[in-house]
Scaffold this motif. Structure first.
Motif, short mmCIF file in Angstrom:
data_model
loop_
_atom_site.label_atom_id
_atom_site.label_comp_id
_atom_site.label_asym_id
_atom_site.label_seq_id
_atom_site.Cartn_x
_atom_site.Cartn_y
_atom_site.Cartn_z
N THR A 1 -24.41 69.27 24.49
CA THR A 1 -24.48 69.07 25.93
C THR A 1 -23.69 70.21 26.57
OG1 THR A 1 -22.48 67.74 25.86
CG2 THR A 1 -24.56 66.55 25.76
N PRO A 2 -24.03 70.56 27.82
CA PRO A 2 -23.24 71.58 28.52
C PRO A 2 -21.74 71.22 28.52
CG PRO A 2 -25.25 71.14 29.74
CD PRO A 2 -25.20 70.14 28.62
N GLU A 3 -21.44 69.92 28.67
CA GLU A 3 -20.04 69.48 28.68
C GLU A 3 -19.33 69.88 27.40
OE1 GLU A 3 -22.58 67.65 29.62
OE2 GLU A 3 -22.11 67.04 31.68
N ARG A 4 -19.98 69.64 26.27
CA ARG A 4 -19.34 69.95 25.00
C ARG A 4 -19.09 71.46 24.88
NH1 ARG A 4 -21.28 70.15 19.04
NH2 ARG A 4 -19.27 70.05 17.99
N ILE A 5 -20.05 72.24 25.34
CA ILE A 5 -19.90 73.69 25.23
C ILE A 5 -18.71 74.17 26.06
CG2 ILE A 5 -21.02 75.91 25.75
CD1 ILE A 5 -23.73 74.49 25.16
N VAL A 6 -18.63 73.69 27.30
CA VAL A 6 -17.56 74.14 28.18
C VAL A 6 -16.20 73.61 27.70
CG1 VAL A 6 -16.65 74.08 30.54
CG2 VAL A 6 -19.10 74.38 30.14
N ASN A 7 -16.16 72.33 27.33
CA ASN A 7 -14.90 71.77 26.84
C ASN A 7 -14.38 72.53 25.62
OD1 ASN A 7 -14.93 69.92 28.87
ND2 ASN A 7 -15.75 68.25 27.62
N THR A 8 -15.28 72.84 24.71
CA THR A 8 -14.86 73.58 23.52
C THR A 8 -14.33 74.96 23.91
OG1 THR A 8 -16.64 72.47 22.35
CG2 THR A 8 -15.56 74.28 21.20
N ALA A 9 -15.01 75.59 24.86
CA ALA A 9 -14.58 76.93 25.29
C ALA A 9 -13.16 76.87 25.86
CB ALA A 9 -15.55 77.48 26.33
#
Lengths: 559, 142
Positions: B47-55
């Protein structure tokens, strides 16, 4: 005389730079009788239709029956796909191909939160019994073979729906023919791995389809592992077949454990879907060698007594990965060459990729071109008139032998690891694929592998002849399509008899908790008749086996 | 302070949505590692959320996303950028690849997304592109 400077050929003295096959087998400049010394005709080659089937599985090959001429289909709604089917049947197709959309492949329903924008977009959505009615309206299932490209757990439900539909329509199940991909192990490193977890459960369900089909739809091929996916993910020609054969041994062992003799079910596990890439001779030899390896395994290792148990049916979708987005018309040449390799390799069916595969799903025009590649090979070129015309070629027989040896090395290695599930869970197969993929990409970049129009003989984009290629639906159309499908499923959910669905699903849940010996196809059919959906059916089965209802952990069971 | 020449560029490599065509990111990850970058590989189905949170958790310099199957990248990519803004990490460079059609690129550039690597982009060009963006945009203020 013209005074302008004359253009000289800079390639006049080019020599063929190739010294090995795509998978790295060295090739000599020339082959001769000495290369056949280790080969014994009746043991290694034999006549077509005879063990070990190197030359093909039928005595007279295409003189008896041409290969099944399919074209990739599966787009938008079930109704759109039905229309395309009728078009292709009118134009000479002899089999239908059904490609599920992303979410059907994932085993989730169109109203799942993650499905937004995906339902019915790059394939056809198949989640309930009604979908089969819409897909096959007006088409006689007893007179055409249908090949479903549904992988893994979702495939078991699609198969159950197909059978339930055929029964309701009054078709004779013994006359229904076709195949379903079904195999989950290869998915772990190739495609929708979430739909193959837990792997052991997924393999159990795949075996249920094999067992049910053996008894009820005897002309149906209930598992057709997609070696293609592994090829496109990096596997070279040797690995592609060796991994797939090792994977199929898992099902053979499971069926034997369920108490069946190899001769009872060998004919239900002998279809492979593979790729056919551009290395012409290697691909032909890949098919010949794979048939021989399979025949030897089934006879020697699993003690088949009937000769026909050792026949391996091969089917191909050429190779999307080998095609270029640059100058798409060049792909017609590539696909033709690959299709010719399929014919010379003695395949039972194949679908030539569309020249615009690099853009989108085939247009009506590219689908027709693909179909006509079949027609030109089958009816115009005369290449199909003689069975295995390359047999006896010093090079072809020698390369076939080399490939057989290399395939056996890998198969034995996987067996030493405890089988394909173990070799998958340990990550070994995955890392083999990855390093091969990296090697191939490097070779492309260093121009050790030439791809015309992409890394060599490149022309500026503006010089390309514009042709019609498949285009994405515009974004808003994609969202609307998916939303429409979502609403359809919601309506079906609202209108159905909730208690009936729940009872059916609870029965299924109980049966699913009983383990290996309990085939779930009959109760899947019952659930489908009660209007349960793909996501619900797989959800309760997963829960009964200690996994989460939703593969993404988003939805809960709510009936 | 670490010199730029020693500092490693950290890249999140991910595919949003349900697209399964990951051949590109498998190879991209390899190429970036070979070029001396640090890669956090999220693979498919994010999900976009997971990508941003990981970043954010990883303090990444770059988010590299790939998408091939259909048109939904026009939803996922802008969503990632919007989330970055919301979470105050708009200084992360976003690059994209896969099958990003020509007509969509101007709009994506407006979101600060660049690259648009494809089947025939030379890998050194991808590496240079990422290095240039990080050094000119992200590291210049440090």
């Amino acid at each position: 005389m013209a005074t302008a400077e004359k253009i000289k050929s800079s390639r006049r003295f080019d020599a063929c730079p190739v010294t090995e096959t795509s998978s790295g087998i060295p090739v000599n400049e020339v082959y001769g009788p000495q290369d056949l010394e280790r080969i014994n005709y009746s043991r290694d080659i034999a006549n077509p239709g005879e063990y070990p089937f190197t030359r093909g599985i039928w005595k007279n090959m295409y003189r008896g029956k041409l290969w099944t001429r399919r074209v990739f289909t599966g787009l938008g709604s079930t109704a759109d796909t039905n229309k395309r089917y009728k078009y292709l049947l009118e134009k000479g197709a002899s089999g239908l191909y059904c490609f599920g959309d992303t979410i059907t492949h994932q085993g989730i329903d169109p109203d799942h939160p993650l499905a937004e924008g995906y339902a019915g977009v790059s394939g056809v959505s198949m989640v309930c019994l009604q979908d089969m009615y819409d897909l096959f309206e007006g088409i006689s299932l007893e007179d055409v073979s249908v090949s479903f490209n549904n992988p893994s757990m979702a495939a078991t439900v699609v198969y159950a729906a197909f059978v339930a539909y055929a029964e309701e329509m009054g078709y004779d199940l013994t006359k229904i023919s076709g195949s379903i991909l079904n195999e989950p192990i290869h998915l772990v490193y190739s495609m929708y791995e979430t739909n193959a977890k837990p792997l052991d459960l997924a393999a159990k369900l795949a075996t249920d389809v094999i067992e049910y089909s053996m008894k009820n739809t005897p002309r149906w091929h209930p598992i057709a592992p997609n070696a293609y996916d592994m090829h496109e993910k990096g596997a070279n020609a040797i690995q592609e077949m060796a991994f797939t054969i090792a994977i199929m041994e898992e099902y053979i062992r499971r069926m034997i454990n369920r108490g069946y003799h190899i001769d009872e079910f060998a004919k239900r596990v002998n279809v492979f879907g593979c790729a056919c890439d551009i290395d012409f001779f290697e691909e032909i030899c890949k098919f010949r060698a794979a048939r021989r390896v399979w025949a030897k395994l089934i006879k020697d290792k699993y003690c088949a007594e009937k000769p026909e148990s050792s026949r391996l049916y091969l089917s191909v979708h050429t190779s999307g990965n080998s095609l270029t987005v640059q100058q798409p018309v060049n792909n017609v040449a590539r696909v033709t060459l690959q299709s010719l390799a399929c014919v010379l390799g003695g395949l039972q069916s194949f679908d030539p990729a569309g020249y615009d595969e690099g853009y989108y799903i085939l247009t009506e025009h590219s689908a027709l071109t693909s179909l006509n590649i079949h027609n030109i090979l089958a009816y115009e070129s005369r290449v199909a008139s003689v069975a295995d015309p390359l047999a006896g070629s010093y090079f072809v027989e020698s390369l076939t032998n080399n490939m057989e040896e290399e395939m056996f090395k890998i198969i034995n290695k996987i067996n030493d690891m405890g089988g394909a599930i173990k070799a998958t869970e340990s990550g070994w197969i995955g890392s083999e694929l990855e390093s091969e993929l990296i090697k191939e990409q490097k070779e492309i970049e260093e121009k050790k592998r030439i791809i015309v129009g992409m890394n060599e003989f490149v022309i500026p984009k503006e010089e390309e002849v514009p042709i019609k290629v498949g285009r994405d639906r515009p974004l808003d159309e994609q969202i609307t399509t998916s939303k429409k499908r979502e609403d359809e499923i919601k309506r079906i959910r609202e209108k159905r008899d909730k208690k009936k669905v729940k009872d059916a699903l609870e029965d299924l849940r109980v049966e699913a908790s009983k383990g290996e010996g309990h085939n779930l196809i009959p109760l899947m059919k019952e659930s489908l008749r009660a209007k349960a959906t793909l996501g619900e059916i797989l959800g309760v089965i997963r829960e009964a086996n200690g996994a989460s209802y939703d593969p993404y952990g988003v939805l809960q069971y709510s009936l | 302070m670490i010199e730029d020449s020693e500092r490693k560029i950290k890249v999140i490599v991910a595919m949003p949505g349900l697209d399964c065509h990951d051949r590109g990111i498998v190879y991209l990850s390899h190429v970036l590692k070979e070029a001396g970058m640090e890669v956090v590989y999220l693979g498919k189905f994010n999900t976009p959320e997971r990508i941003v949170n990981t970043a954010i958790e990883e303090d990444a310099d770059v988010i590299a996303m790939s998408y091939l199957n259909d048109h939904l990248y026009m939803i996922f990519f802008p969503k990632v950028v919007a989330l970055m803004k919301e979470k105050g990490c708009s200084d992360i460079c976003v690059v994209a690849g896969g099958r990003i059609i020509e007509e969509d690129r101007p709009k994506l550039r407006e979101y600060g997304i660049t690259g648009f690597f494809g089947q025939s982009t030379p890998t050194q060009e991808m590496v240079r592109h990422i290095e240039n963006r990080v050094k000119s945009e992200r590291w210049k203020e440090i």
